[in-house]
Motif scaffolding. Sequence first.
Motif, PDB file in Angstrom:
ATOM      1  N   TRP A  34      47.474 -74.847  11.324  1.00 53.73           N
ATOM      2  CA  TRP A  34      46.887 -75.374  10.206  1.00 53.73           C
ATOM      3  C   TRP A  34      46.658 -74.964   9.019  1.00 53.73           C
ATOM      4  O   TRP A  34      47.225 -75.386   7.959  1.00 53.73           O
ATOM      5  CB  TRP A  34      45.645 -75.912  10.832  1.00 53.73           C
ATOM      6  CG  TRP A  34      44.460 -76.697   9.778  1.00 53.73           C
ATOM      7  CD1 TRP A  34      44.981 -78.022   9.319  1.00 53.73           C
ATOM      8  CD2 TRP A  34      43.239 -76.486   9.108  1.00 53.73           C
ATOM      9  NE1 TRP A  34      44.077 -78.606   8.684  1.00 53.73           N
ATOM     10  CE2 TRP A  34      42.986 -77.712   8.620  1.00 53.73           C
ATOM     11  CE3 TRP A  34      42.368 -75.406   9.198  1.00 53.73           C
ATOM     12  CZ2 TRP A  34      41.775 -77.825   7.785  1.00 53.73           C
ATOM     13  CZ3 TRP A  34      41.388 -75.578   8.496  1.00 53.73           C
ATOM     14  CH2 TRP A  34      41.058 -76.615   7.943  1.00 53.73           C
ATOM     15  N   LEU A  35      46.272 -73.384   8.821  1.00 55.60           N
ATOM     16  CA  LEU A  35      46.176 -72.839   7.696  1.00 55.60           C
ATOM     17  C   LEU A  35      47.317 -72.636   6.953  1.00 55.60           C
ATOM     18  O   LEU A  35      47.521 -72.499   5.617  1.00 55.60           O
ATOM     19  CB  LEU A  35      45.487 -71.475   7.980  1.00 55.60           C
ATOM     20  CG  LEU A  35      44.156 -71.410   8.270  1.00 55.60           C
ATOM     21  CD1 LEU A  35      43.568 -69.944   9.027  1.00 55.60           C
ATOM     22  CD2 LEU A  35      43.063 -72.028   7.524  1.00 55.60           C
ATOM     23  N   GLN A  36      48.546 -72.337   7.743  1.00 58.82           N
ATOM     24  CA  GLN A  36      49.946 -72.116   7.139  1.00 58.82           C
ATOM     25  C   GLN A  36      50.262 -73.404   6.296  1.00 58.82           C
ATOM     26  O   GLN A  36      50.926 -73.065   5.085  1.00 58.82           O
ATOM     27  CB  GLN A  36      50.933 -71.663   8.040  1.00 58.82           C
ATOM     28  CG  GLN A  36      50.855 -70.319   8.574  1.00 58.82           C
ATOM     29  CD  GLN A  36      51.861 -70.006   9.777  1.00 58.82           C
ATOM     30  OE1 GLN A  36      52.177 -70.673  10.518  1.00 58.82           O
ATOM     31  NE2 GLN A  36      51.923 -68.769   9.595  1.00 58.82           N
ATOM     32  N   LYS A  37      49.734 -74.378   6.528  1.00 58.35           N
ATOM     33  CA  LYS A  37      50.237 -75.672   5.748  1.00 58.35           C
ATOM     34  C   LYS A  37      49.475 -75.838   4.502  1.00 58.35           C
ATOM     35  O   LYS A  37      50.206 -76.264   3.663  1.00 58.35           O
ATOM     36  CB  LYS A  37      49.837 -77.078   6.549  1.00 58.35           C
ATOM     37  CG  LYS A  37      50.040 -77.058   7.811  1.00 58.35           C
ATOM     38  CD  LYS A  37      51.498 -77.819   8.096  1.00 58.35           C
ATOM     39  CE  LYS A  37      52.009 -78.287   9.324  1.00 58.35           C
ATOM     40  NZ  LYS A  37      53.306 -78.682   9.399  1.00 58.35           N
ATOM     41  N   GLY A  38      48.544 -74.823   4.203  1.00 53.77           N
ATOM     42  CA  GLY A  38      47.780 -75.039   2.946  1.00 53.77           C
ATOM     43  C   GLY A  38      48.677 -74.159   2.335  1.00 53.77           C
ATOM     44  O   GLY A  38      48.260 -74.068   0.740  1.00 53.77           O
ATOM     45  N   LEU A  39      49.383 -73.220   2.543  1.00 53.61           N
ATOM     46  CA  LEU A  39      49.949 -72.184   1.716  1.00 53.61           C
ATOM     47  C   LEU A  39      51.116 -72.968   0.775  1.00 53.61           C
ATOM     48  O   LEU A  39      51.150 -72.433  -0.429  1.00 53.61           O
ATOM     49  CB  LEU A  39      50.961 -71.104   2.721  1.00 53.61           C
ATOM     50  CG  LEU A  39      50.202 -70.076   3.083  1.00 53.61           C
ATOM     51  CD1 LEU A  39      50.950 -69.598   4.220  1.00 53.61           C
ATOM     52  CD2 LEU A  39      49.095 -69.507   2.454  1.00 53.61           C
ATOM     53  N   GLY A  40      51.825 -73.882   1.207  1.00 52.44           N
ATOM     54  CA  GLY A  40      52.686 -74.682   0.132  1.00 52.44           C
ATOM     55  C   GLY A  40      51.913 -76.062  -0.509  1.00 52.44           C
ATOM     56  O   GLY A  40      52.829 -76.433  -1.332  1.00 52.44           O
ATOM     57  N   GLN A  41      50.700 -75.996  -0.341  1.00 48.16           N
ATOM     58  CA  GLN A  41      49.944 -77.273  -1.224  1.00 48.16           C
ATOM     59  C   GLN A  41      49.320 -76.574  -2.664  1.00 48.16           C
ATOM     60  O   GLN A  41      49.099 -75.600  -2.498  1.00 48.16           O
ATOM     61  CB  GLN A  41      49.129 -77.819  -0.248  1.00 48.16           C
ATOM     62  CG  GLN A  41      49.650 -78.566   1.055  1.00 48.16           C
ATOM     63  CD  GLN A  41      50.674 -79.490   0.564  1.00 48.16           C
ATOM     64  OE1 GLN A  41      50.358 -80.275  -0.263  1.00 48.16           O
ATOM     65  NE2 GLN A  41      51.807 -79.534   1.365  1.00 48.16           N
ATOM     66  N   ALA A  42      49.302 -77.581  -3.355  1.00 46.07           N
ATOM     67  CA  ALA A  42      48.530 -77.220  -4.627  1.00 46.07           C
ATOM     68  C   ALA A  42      47.333 -77.039  -4.429  1.00 46.07           C
ATOM     69  O   ALA A  42      46.328 -78.001  -3.542  1.00 46.07           O
ATOM     70  CB  ALA A  42      48.734 -78.486  -5.572  1.00 46.07           C
TER      71      ALA A  42
END
Length: 104
Positions: A34-42
């Motif tokens: 879940w946290l890794q999904k945020g790495l590529g988001q604005a």
Amino acid sequence: MPDSKQVDASADAENTVLEVTLKAGKLTAAQKRWLQKGLGQAGGKLPLFDDNGREIPARTIRACIDAGWAEPWFSNPIKPDWLVCKLTPAAIEALSASQKVKKS
């Protein structure tokens, strides 16, 4: 006197790195995904749903908030029970530390 301050500062830095590494070891597979999904988001925005369209379990979200890896971003007036979150700097450190631990 300046030498002892320098030694204290380097010891503090080592303790911080060790603490981040230990916290990274406590990431569950679901939390890490879940946290890794945020790495590529604005802005480090974290998703509300997984790749299959299922809602991210509130337990996963709450655990990440409690650990300091995610923080609530804003409230959703249409769906107040949804937690819209973003990554914290601690999460980025924990994720990078978990990659380093994995490589070792």
